[in-house]
Design an enzyme around this catalytic site. Structure first.
Site, PDB file in Angstrom:
ATOM      1  N   GLY A 111       0.775  -1.235   0.000  1.00  0.00           N
ATOM      2  CA  GLY A 111       0.000   0.000   0.000  1.00  0.00           C
ATOM      3  C   GLY A 111       0.811   1.292   0.000  1.00  0.00           C
ATOM      4  O   GLY A 111       1.689   1.517  -0.850  1.00  0.00           O
ATOM      5  N   ARG A 147       6.789  -8.916   6.424  1.00  0.00           N
ATOM      6  CA  ARG A 147       6.894  -9.816   5.257  1.00  0.00           C
ATOM      7  C   ARG A 147       8.158  -9.499   4.457  1.00  0.00           C
ATOM      8  O   ARG A 147       8.142  -8.664   3.549  1.00  0.00           O
ATOM      9  CB  ARG A 147       5.627  -9.693   4.396  1.00  0.00           C
ATOM     10  CG  ARG A 147       4.411 -10.350   5.036  1.00  0.00           C
ATOM     11  CD  ARG A 147       3.147 -10.047   4.288  1.00  0.00           C
ATOM     12  NE  ARG A 147       2.752  -8.657   4.416  1.00  0.00           N
ATOM     13  CZ  ARG A 147       1.671  -8.128   3.816  1.00  0.00           C
ATOM     14  NH1 ARG A 147       0.904  -8.879   3.054  1.00  0.00           N
ATOM     15  NH2 ARG A 147       1.371  -6.861   3.987  1.00  0.00           N
ATOM     16  N   ASP A 163       8.705  -6.423  13.413  1.00  0.00           N
ATOM     17  CA  ASP A 163       7.346  -6.239  13.925  1.00  0.00           C
ATOM     18  C   ASP A 163       7.414  -5.025  14.846  1.00  0.00           C
ATOM     19  O   ASP A 163       8.064  -5.065  15.897  1.00  0.00           O
ATOM     20  CB  ASP A 163       6.911  -7.490  14.701  1.00  0.00           C
ATOM     21  CG  ASP A 163       5.456  -7.400  15.145  1.00  0.00           C
ATOM     22  OD1 ASP A 163       4.957  -6.274  15.348  1.00  0.00           O
ATOM     23  OD2 ASP A 163       4.826  -8.465  15.283  1.00  0.00           O
ATOM     24  N   ASN A 169       4.499   4.618   8.984  1.00  0.00           N
ATOM     25  CA  ASN A 169       3.330   4.270   8.161  1.00  0.00           C
ATOM     26  C   ASN A 169       2.696   2.948   8.588  1.00  0.00           C
ATOM     27  O   ASN A 169       1.501   2.755   8.388  1.00  0.00           O
ATOM     28  CB  ASN A 169       3.802   4.207   6.694  1.00  0.00           C
ATOM     29  CG  ASN A 169       2.813   3.489   5.804  1.00  0.00           C
ATOM     30  OD1 ASN A 169       1.756   4.019   5.494  1.00  0.00           O
ATOM     31  ND2 ASN A 169       3.130   2.262   5.407  1.00  0.00           N
ATOM     32  N   TYR A 219     -10.093   1.804  16.347  1.00  0.00           N
ATOM     33  CA  TYR A 219      -9.220   2.268  15.259  1.00  0.00           C
ATOM     34  C   TYR A 219      -9.182   3.800  15.249  1.00  0.00           C
ATOM     35  O   TYR A 219      -8.105   4.404  15.166  1.00  0.00           O
ATOM     36  CB  TYR A 219      -9.690   1.734  13.903  1.00  0.00           C
ATOM     37  CG  TYR A 219      -8.848   2.264  12.765  1.00  0.00           C
ATOM     38  CD1 TYR A 219      -7.528   1.834  12.593  1.00  0.00           C
ATOM     39  CD2 TYR A 219      -9.334   3.224  11.880  1.00  0.00           C
ATOM     40  CE1 TYR A 219      -6.732   2.340  11.572  1.00  0.00           C
ATOM     41  CE2 TYR A 219      -8.548   3.742  10.856  1.00  0.00           C
ATOM     42  CZ  TYR A 219      -7.242   3.291  10.704  1.00  0.00           C
ATOM     43  OH  TYR A 219      -6.442   3.803   9.707  1.00  0.00           O
ATOM     44  N   LYS A 231      -5.973   6.497  15.805  1.00  0.00           N
ATOM     45  CA  LYS A 231      -5.552   7.552  14.880  1.00  0.00           C
ATOM     46  C   LYS A 231      -5.700   8.940  15.527  1.00  0.00           C
ATOM     47  O   LYS A 231      -4.951   9.860  15.192  1.00  0.00           O
ATOM     48  CB  LYS A 231      -6.326   7.441  13.564  1.00  0.00           C
ATOM     49  CG  LYS A 231      -5.919   6.205  12.749  1.00  0.00           C
ATOM     50  CD  LYS A 231      -4.417   6.227  12.389  1.00  0.00           C
ATOM     51  CE  LYS A 231      -3.981   5.075  11.513  1.00  0.00           C
ATOM     52  NZ  LYS A 231      -2.561   5.119  11.147  1.00  0.00           N
ATOM     53  N   PRO A 280      -5.059  10.561   5.485  1.00  0.00           N
ATOM     54  CA  PRO A 280      -5.921  10.303   4.325  1.00  0.00           C
ATOM     55  C   PRO A 280      -7.320   9.817   4.703  1.00  0.00           C
ATOM     56  O   PRO A 280      -7.528   9.243   5.767  1.00  0.00           O
ATOM     57  CB  PRO A 280      -5.191   9.190   3.564  1.00  0.00           C
ATOM     58  CG  PRO A 280      -3.898   8.944   4.301  1.00  0.00           C
ATOM     59  CD  PRO A 280      -4.068   9.501   5.675  1.00  0.00           C
ATOM     60  N   GLY A 281      -8.247  10.010   3.744  1.00  0.00           N
ATOM     61  CA  GLY A 281      -9.535   9.311   3.785  1.00  0.00           C
ATOM     62  C   GLY A 281      -9.327   7.956   3.136  1.00  0.00           C
ATOM     63  O   GLY A 281      -8.312   7.296   3.375  1.00  0.00           O
ATOM     64  N   PHE A 313      -5.695  -2.530   3.174  1.00  0.00           N
ATOM     65  CA  PHE A 313      -6.266  -2.088   4.447  1.00  0.00           C
ATOM     66  C   PHE A 313      -7.587  -2.791   4.798  1.00  0.00           C
ATOM     67  O   PHE A 313      -7.757  -3.293   5.915  1.00  0.00           O
ATOM     68  CB  PHE A 313      -6.471  -0.567   4.369  1.00  0.00           C
ATOM     69  CG  PHE A 313      -7.098   0.057   5.578  1.00  0.00           C
ATOM     70  CD1 PHE A 313      -6.320   0.449   6.665  1.00  0.00           C
ATOM     71  CD2 PHE A 313      -8.466   0.273   5.638  1.00  0.00           C
ATOM     72  CE1 PHE A 313      -6.904   1.041   7.785  1.00  0.00           C
ATOM     73  CE2 PHE A 313      -9.053   0.872   6.751  1.00  0.00           C
ATOM     74  CZ  PHE A 313      -8.275   1.253   7.821  1.00  0.00           C
TER      75      PHE A 313
HETATM   76  P1  NDP Z   1      -1.772  -2.004   3.918  1.00  0.00           P
HETATM   77  O1  NDP Z   1      -2.470  -3.068   4.688  1.00  0.00           O
HETATM   78  O2  NDP Z   1      -1.715  -2.112   2.452  1.00  0.00           O
HETATM   79  O3  NDP Z   1      -0.288  -1.802   4.503  1.00  0.00           O
HETATM   80  C1  NDP Z   1      -0.034  -1.812   5.874  1.00  0.00           C
HETATM   81  C2  NDP Z   1       1.450  -1.973   6.101  1.00  0.00           C
HETATM   82  O4  NDP Z   1       1.703  -1.958   7.526  1.00  0.00           O
HETATM   83  C3  NDP Z   1       1.994  -3.281   5.571  1.00  0.00           C
HETATM   84  O5  NDP Z   1       3.202  -3.033   4.903  1.00  0.00           O
HETATM   85  C4  NDP Z   1       2.230  -4.119   6.800  1.00  0.00           C
HETATM   86  O6  NDP Z   1       3.378  -4.955   6.613  1.00  0.00           O
HETATM   87  C5  NDP Z   1       2.556  -3.037   7.838  1.00  0.00           C
HETATM   88  N1  NDP Z   1       2.346  -3.511   9.194  1.00  0.00           N
HETATM   89  C6  NDP Z   1       1.178  -3.842   9.798  1.00  0.00           C
HETATM   90  N2  NDP Z   1       1.402  -4.301  11.031  1.00  0.00           N
HETATM   91  C7  NDP Z   1       2.760  -4.252  11.224  1.00  0.00           C
HETATM   92  C8  NDP Z   1       3.613  -4.606  12.294  1.00  0.00           C
HETATM   93  N3  NDP Z   1       3.129  -5.108  13.442  1.00  0.00           N
HETATM   94  N4  NDP Z   1       4.940  -4.418  12.155  1.00  0.00           N
HETATM   95  C9  NDP Z   1       5.434  -3.921  11.001  1.00  0.00           C
HETATM   96  N5  NDP Z   1       4.681  -3.578   9.949  1.00  0.00           N
HETATM   97  C10 NDP Z   1       3.355  -3.746  10.066  1.00  0.00           C
HETATM   98  O7  NDP Z   1      -2.519  -0.642   4.346  1.00  0.00           O
HETATM   99  P2  NDP Z   1      -2.244   0.901   4.002  1.00  0.00           P
HETATM  100  O8  NDP Z   1      -1.115   1.073   3.083  1.00  0.00           O
HETATM  101  O9  NDP Z   1      -3.552   1.473   3.633  1.00  0.00           O
HETATM  102  O10 NDP Z   1      -1.880   1.427   5.456  1.00  0.00           O
HETATM  103  C11 NDP Z   1      -0.754   2.234   5.755  1.00  0.00           C
HETATM  104  C12 NDP Z   1      -1.128   3.244   6.819  1.00  0.00           C
HETATM  105  O11 NDP Z   1      -2.111   4.133   6.297  1.00  0.00           O
HETATM  106  C13 NDP Z   1      -1.740   2.650   8.089  1.00  0.00           C
HETATM  107  O12 NDP Z   1      -1.205   3.323   9.202  1.00  0.00           O
HETATM  108  C14 NDP Z   1      -3.237   2.956   7.934  1.00  0.00           C
HETATM  109  O13 NDP Z   1      -3.881   3.053   9.181  1.00  0.00           O
HETATM  110  C15 NDP Z   1      -3.152   4.300   7.242  1.00  0.00           C
HETATM  111  N6  NDP Z   1      -4.355   4.726   6.527  1.00  0.00           N
HETATM  112  C16 NDP Z   1      -4.914   3.950   5.545  1.00  0.00           C
HETATM  113  C17 NDP Z   1      -6.036   4.391   4.878  1.00  0.00           C
HETATM  114  C18 NDP Z   1      -6.729   3.563   3.864  1.00  0.00           C
HETATM  115  O14 NDP Z   1      -7.919   3.841   3.558  1.00  0.00           O
HETATM  116  N7  NDP Z   1      -6.092   2.548   3.290  1.00  0.00           N
HETATM  117  C19 NDP Z   1      -6.602   5.715   5.159  1.00  0.00           C
HETATM  118  C20 NDP Z   1      -5.948   6.427   6.213  1.00  0.00           C
HETATM  119  C21 NDP Z   1      -4.848   5.960   6.847  1.00  0.00           C
HETATM  120  P3  NDP Z   1       3.528  -6.478   7.096  1.00  0.00           P
HETATM  121  O15 NDP Z   1       2.152  -7.062   7.170  1.00  0.00           O
HETATM  122  O16 NDP Z   1       4.406  -7.088   6.048  1.00  0.00           O
HETATM  123  O17 NDP Z   1       4.210  -6.370   8.408  1.00  0.00           O
HETATM  124  C1  8X3 Z   2      -8.546   4.516   7.057  1.00  0.00           C
HETATM  125  C2  8X3 Z   2      -9.710   5.280   6.562  1.00  0.00           C
HETATM  126  O1  8X3 Z   2     -12.145   5.839   6.989  1.00  0.00           O
HETATM  127  O2  8X3 Z   2     -11.524   3.488   6.919  1.00  0.00           O
HETATM  128  O3  8X3 Z   2      -7.916   5.176   8.112  1.00  0.00           O
HETATM  129  O4  8X3 Z   2     -10.926   4.834   8.787  1.00  0.00           O
HETATM  130  S1  8X3 Z   2     -11.127   4.828   7.358  1.00  0.00           S
END
Ligand code: NDP
Ligand code: 8X3
Length: 257
Positions: A17, A39, A64, A91, A157, A161, A187-188, A194
């Site tokens: 992501g 991963r 982790d 992130n 959640y 945030k 972001p939204g 996710f």
């Molecule tokens: P993804 O699920 O695509 O990516 C999440 C990433 O976080 C992965 O690379 C995962 O890697 C890593 N991660 C999760 N848990 C752990 C851990 N315990 N240790 C290390 N790494 C971890 O989601 P997004 O790219 O969407 O999420 C990125 C950020 O953006 C998050 O903080 C999310 O809350 C935030 N966000 C997302 C939104 C959305 O709508 N998608 C909107 C607003 C904010 P791995 O599993 O390999 O460890």
């Molecule tokens: C991720 C966006 O609206 O699902 O933070 O919480 S929302």
């Protein structure tokens, strides 16, 4: 705009992501990347692609972020050539479940709190002292619209945030008098893994979240992060809230179907 050539950027959650998109945009600007996630194979594949496309140097951390001692060891044992981190992108994060608070899962709560709040704090605590010492650095925390507006069943959640938002504000205050910058990018809706993670792998349910809507892409968010980190050194972008044109608030979404 400042140059990121040869700057060292640590990105947590780089295996998917927004994190992967950040790796690509910063690689394109000539930065050297420390990529962290659990991963490792995903990171290895990404590193190979970045090396092929941009000649990027990478250092991979299978990490982790919930494990404080592992974070401490990962940061303190970085080789000299990688130890002077210029930009930390906190992130890594996730949501688990979408349940009423009084019916919620303890395991889901703990995973979100440990990752989104405590993991972000651990990285910050171990990386920022070096930035202060070197008189340079930038911390970018990935918050969310969920930190500004709580939505039904989002309870924990949204709480994590909101905590990220408060922590970013607090860090900015505590770093006053140093040149270290702090930004929260909130972001939204972004289409990534996710929602799959939120719904524990129920991909049909995850797909419905984005049905009839044009969500943000991870690249849209990476673009904003890149903008924030390349302003003149005296400029601090404190907070950016971005959402799709099809979204007006955490719960108000225009669906075409
Ligand atoms: P993804 O699920 O695509 O990516 C999440 C990433 O976080 C992965 O690379 C995962 O890697 C890593 N991660 C999760 N848990 C752990 C851990 N315990 N240790 C290390 N790494 C971890 O989601 P997004 O790219 O969407 O999420 C990125 C950020 O953006 C998050 O903080 C999310 O809350 C935030 N966000 C997302 C939104 C959305 O709508 N998608 C909107 C607003 C904010 P791995 O599993 O390999 O460890
Ligand atoms: C991720 C966006 O609206 O699902 O933070 O919480 S929302």
């Amino acid at each position: 705009m400042i140059s990121l050539q040869n700057q060292i950027i640590l990105i947590t959650g780089a295996s998917s992501g927004i994190g992967t998109a950040c790796a690509k945009v910063f690689a394109g600007a000539g930065a050297r990347l420390i990529l962290a996630a659990r991963r490792l194979e995903r990171l290895q594949e990404l590193a190979a692609n970045l090396r092929g496309e941009f000649g990027t140097e990478t250092y991979l951390l299978q990490l982790d972020v919930r494990d404080r001692l592992a974070v401490e060891s990962a940061i303190s044992s970085l080789p000299n050539a990688w130890s002077e981190i210029d930009i930390l992108i906190n992130n890594a994060g996730l949501s688990r479940g979408l349940d009423k608070l009084h019916e919620g899962s303890f395991t889901d709560w703990e995973e979100m709190i440990d990752t989104n709040i405590k993991g972000l704090l651990y990285l910050t605590r171990y990386v920022v002292p070096g930035m202060v010492k070197r008189d340079r650095g930038h911390v970018v925390n990935i918050g969310s619209i969920a930190g500004h507006q709580t939505y039904p069943n989002g309870n924990v959640y949204c709480g994590t945030k909101a905590a990220v938002r408060a922590i970013s504000e607090g860090l900015k205050q505590d770093l006053l008098g140093t040149p270290v910058r702090v930004t929260s990018v909130d972001p939204g809706m972004v289409e990534t893994e996710f929602s799959d993670v939120r719904f524990h792998g129920d991909s049909d349910r995850a797909k419905k979240v984005y049905q009839g809507v044009q969500p943000l892409t991870p690249e849209d968010v990476a673009d904003v992060i890149f903008f924030c980190t390349t302003r003149s050194p005296h400029v601090n972008i404190n907070e950016v809230v971005l959402m799709p044109v099809d979204q007006a608030s955490a719960t108000l979404v225009n669906r075409r179907t």
